[in-house]
Write a protein that holds these residues in place. Structure first.
Motif, PDB file in Angstrom:
ATOM      1  N   ALA A 106     -48.509 -17.379 -15.253  1.00  0.00           N
ATOM      2  CA  ALA A 106     -47.347 -16.800 -14.566  1.00  0.00           C
ATOM      3  C   ALA A 106     -47.744 -16.254 -13.193  1.00  0.00           C
ATOM      4  O   ALA A 106     -47.019 -16.419 -12.210  1.00  0.00           O
ATOM      5  CB  ALA A 106     -46.742 -15.686 -15.427  1.00  0.00           C
ATOM      6  N   ILE A 107     -48.906 -15.615 -13.125  1.00  0.00           N
ATOM      7  CA  ILE A 107     -49.390 -15.084 -11.839  1.00  0.00           C
ATOM      8  C   ILE A 107     -49.693 -16.222 -10.865  1.00  0.00           C
ATOM      9  O   ILE A 107     -49.311 -16.167  -9.688  1.00  0.00           O
ATOM     10  CB  ILE A 107     -50.640 -14.204 -12.078  1.00  0.00           C
ATOM     11  CG1 ILE A 107     -50.247 -12.920 -12.807  1.00  0.00           C
ATOM     12  CG2 ILE A 107     -51.343 -13.888 -10.759  1.00  0.00           C
ATOM     13  CD1 ILE A 107     -51.436 -12.070 -13.272  1.00  0.00           C
ATOM     14  N   ALA A 108     -50.348 -17.261 -11.347  1.00  0.00           N
ATOM     15  CA  ALA A 108     -50.645 -18.408 -10.487  1.00  0.00           C
ATOM     16  C   ALA A 108     -49.351 -19.050  -9.985  1.00  0.00           C
ATOM     17  O   ALA A 108     -49.256 -19.446  -8.814  1.00  0.00           O
ATOM     18  CB  ALA A 108     -51.486 -19.432 -11.253  1.00  0.00           C
ATOM     19  N   ALA A 124     -56.263 -22.685  -9.518  1.00  0.00           N
ATOM     20  CA  ALA A 124     -54.953 -23.286  -9.790  1.00  0.00           C
ATOM     21  C   ALA A 124     -54.116 -23.378  -8.514  1.00  0.00           C
ATOM     22  O   ALA A 124     -53.475 -24.402  -8.256  1.00  0.00           O
ATOM     23  CB  ALA A 124     -54.218 -22.460 -10.852  1.00  0.00           C
ATOM     24  N   ILE A 125     -54.136 -22.313  -7.724  1.00  0.00           N
ATOM     25  CA  ILE A 125     -53.395 -22.333  -6.451  1.00  0.00           C
ATOM     26  C   ILE A 125     -53.920 -23.456  -5.558  1.00  0.00           C
ATOM     27  O   ILE A 125     -53.157 -24.211  -4.953  1.00  0.00           O
ATOM     28  CB  ILE A 125     -53.512 -20.966  -5.743  1.00  0.00           C
ATOM     29  CG1 ILE A 125     -52.858 -19.865  -6.568  1.00  0.00           C
ATOM     30  CG2 ILE A 125     -52.897 -21.028  -4.344  1.00  0.00           C
ATOM     31  CD1 ILE A 125     -53.128 -18.461  -6.053  1.00  0.00           C
ATOM     32  N   ALA A 126     -55.241 -23.567  -5.478  1.00  0.00           N
ATOM     33  CA  ALA A 126     -55.857 -24.544  -4.568  1.00  0.00           C
ATOM     34  C   ALA A 126     -55.605 -25.980  -4.986  1.00  0.00           C
ATOM     35  O   ALA A 126     -55.666 -26.887  -4.144  1.00  0.00           O
ATOM     36  CB  ALA A 126     -57.361 -24.284  -4.490  1.00  0.00           C
ATOM     37  N   ALA A 140     -53.276 -26.960 -14.765  1.00  0.00           N
ATOM     38  CA  ALA A 140     -52.431 -28.039 -15.290  1.00  0.00           C
ATOM     39  C   ALA A 140     -50.994 -27.551 -15.500  1.00  0.00           C
ATOM     40  O   ALA A 140     -50.025 -28.251 -15.152  1.00  0.00           O
ATOM     41  CB  ALA A 140     -53.019 -28.548 -16.606  1.00  0.00           C
ATOM     42  N   ALA A 141     -50.849 -26.357 -16.059  1.00  0.00           N
ATOM     43  CA  ALA A 141     -49.500 -25.817 -16.284  1.00  0.00           C
ATOM     44  C   ALA A 141     -48.784 -25.560 -14.965  1.00  0.00           C
ATOM     45  O   ALA A 141     -47.579 -25.823 -14.839  1.00  0.00           O
ATOM     46  CB  ALA A 141     -49.594 -24.523 -17.097  1.00  0.00           C
ATOM     47  N   LEU A 142     -49.517 -25.069 -13.970  1.00  0.00           N
ATOM     48  CA  LEU A 142     -48.908 -24.819 -12.658  1.00  0.00           C
ATOM     49  C   LEU A 142     -48.418 -26.113 -12.021  1.00  0.00           C
ATOM     50  O   LEU A 142     -47.315 -26.173 -11.463  1.00  0.00           O
ATOM     51  CB  LEU A 142     -49.912 -24.116 -11.740  1.00  0.00           C
ATOM     52  CG  LEU A 142     -49.485 -23.972 -10.277  1.00  0.00           C
ATOM     53  CD1 LEU A 142     -48.158 -23.235 -10.149  1.00  0.00           C
ATOM     54  CD2 LEU A 142     -50.568 -23.246  -9.478  1.00  0.00           C
TER      55      LEU A 142
END
Length: 219
Positions: free
Chosen positions: A62-64, A107-109, A124-126
């Protein structure tokens, strides 16, 4: 332990999100504001939760999701990379665990289809959450006559949803598209690379990826 609510209250993060969306609007891009990041945050969290990962991992997803477009404040180009560089010191200064920080910034990158990879389950979820947000509410241009292909595809999308079947290990992206505005082929013209990345992301999570448009299974 840093929570999503802590992230939302950080004034530096809030400024980056607001100004980044403003700058994208000046360049003619679709909406990337609180609507988009809150939706992506919610979907990413749901994917991790449904697949049985720990609750803390769901919150990291959620944060990502909430932070993934923070790099737009620098430039649209390579905003995943710049976003990771922006988020890393902020999260550490807020007191986030270094390993958790590393997971979130990776994840952001890696959420952009041009160079991204599902490097971990949060990443993967992001990817799946971000690429599923195609909807007419994201179009800022009010003049239909001047729509580009991105405007047409988003404006034609009346419904988008991500279903997670944890029993059969399947992640399905379901879209309803008004083909009088945009033929399905135009969707694939700009989204095929994104769908291929979604397939790799689903596989990383031990799932198959399906794409259903107007009731027809296309992937």
């Amino acid at each position: 332990m840093i929570t999503l609510e802590d992230i939302k209250k950080n004034p530096i993060i809030d400024s980056c999100i607001r100004k980044g969306n403003e700058f994208l609007g000046a360049m003619g891009f679709t909406e990337h504001s609180y609507r988009h990041i809150n939706l992506v945050s919610c979907i990413a969290e749901n994917i991790i939760d449904k697949l049985g990962y720990p609750k803390r991992d769901a919150e990291l997803a959620a944060i990502a999701g909430y932070l993934h477009d923070i790099g737009n404040v620098v430039s649209r180009n390579d905003h995943g990379i710049s976003g990771a560089h922006i988020a890393f010191p902020i999260l550490l200064q807020m007191g986030m665990d270094p390993d958790e920080t590393a997971t979130v910034v990776s994840a952001i990158a890696n959420h952009e289809e041009q160079y991204g990879h599902p490097v971990n389950h949060i990443s993967a979820a992001l990817i799946l959450a971000d690429k599923s947000d195609v909807h007419r509410s994201r179009v800022r241009n009010s003049d239909f006559a001047t729509f580009d292909i991105h405007d047409r595809v988003n404006y034609a999308a009346e419904h988008a949803f991500v279903y997670v079947d944890e029993q059969n290990r399947t992640i399905t992206m379901e879209l309803s598209i008004d083909i009088s505005i945009c033929p399905v082929m135009e969707y694939f013209e700009i989204f095929l690379q994104r769908m291929m990345l979604c397939r790799r992301a689903a596989n990383h999570l031990g799932c198959n990826f399906e794409l259903v448009i107007n009731g027809a299974k296309l992937l």
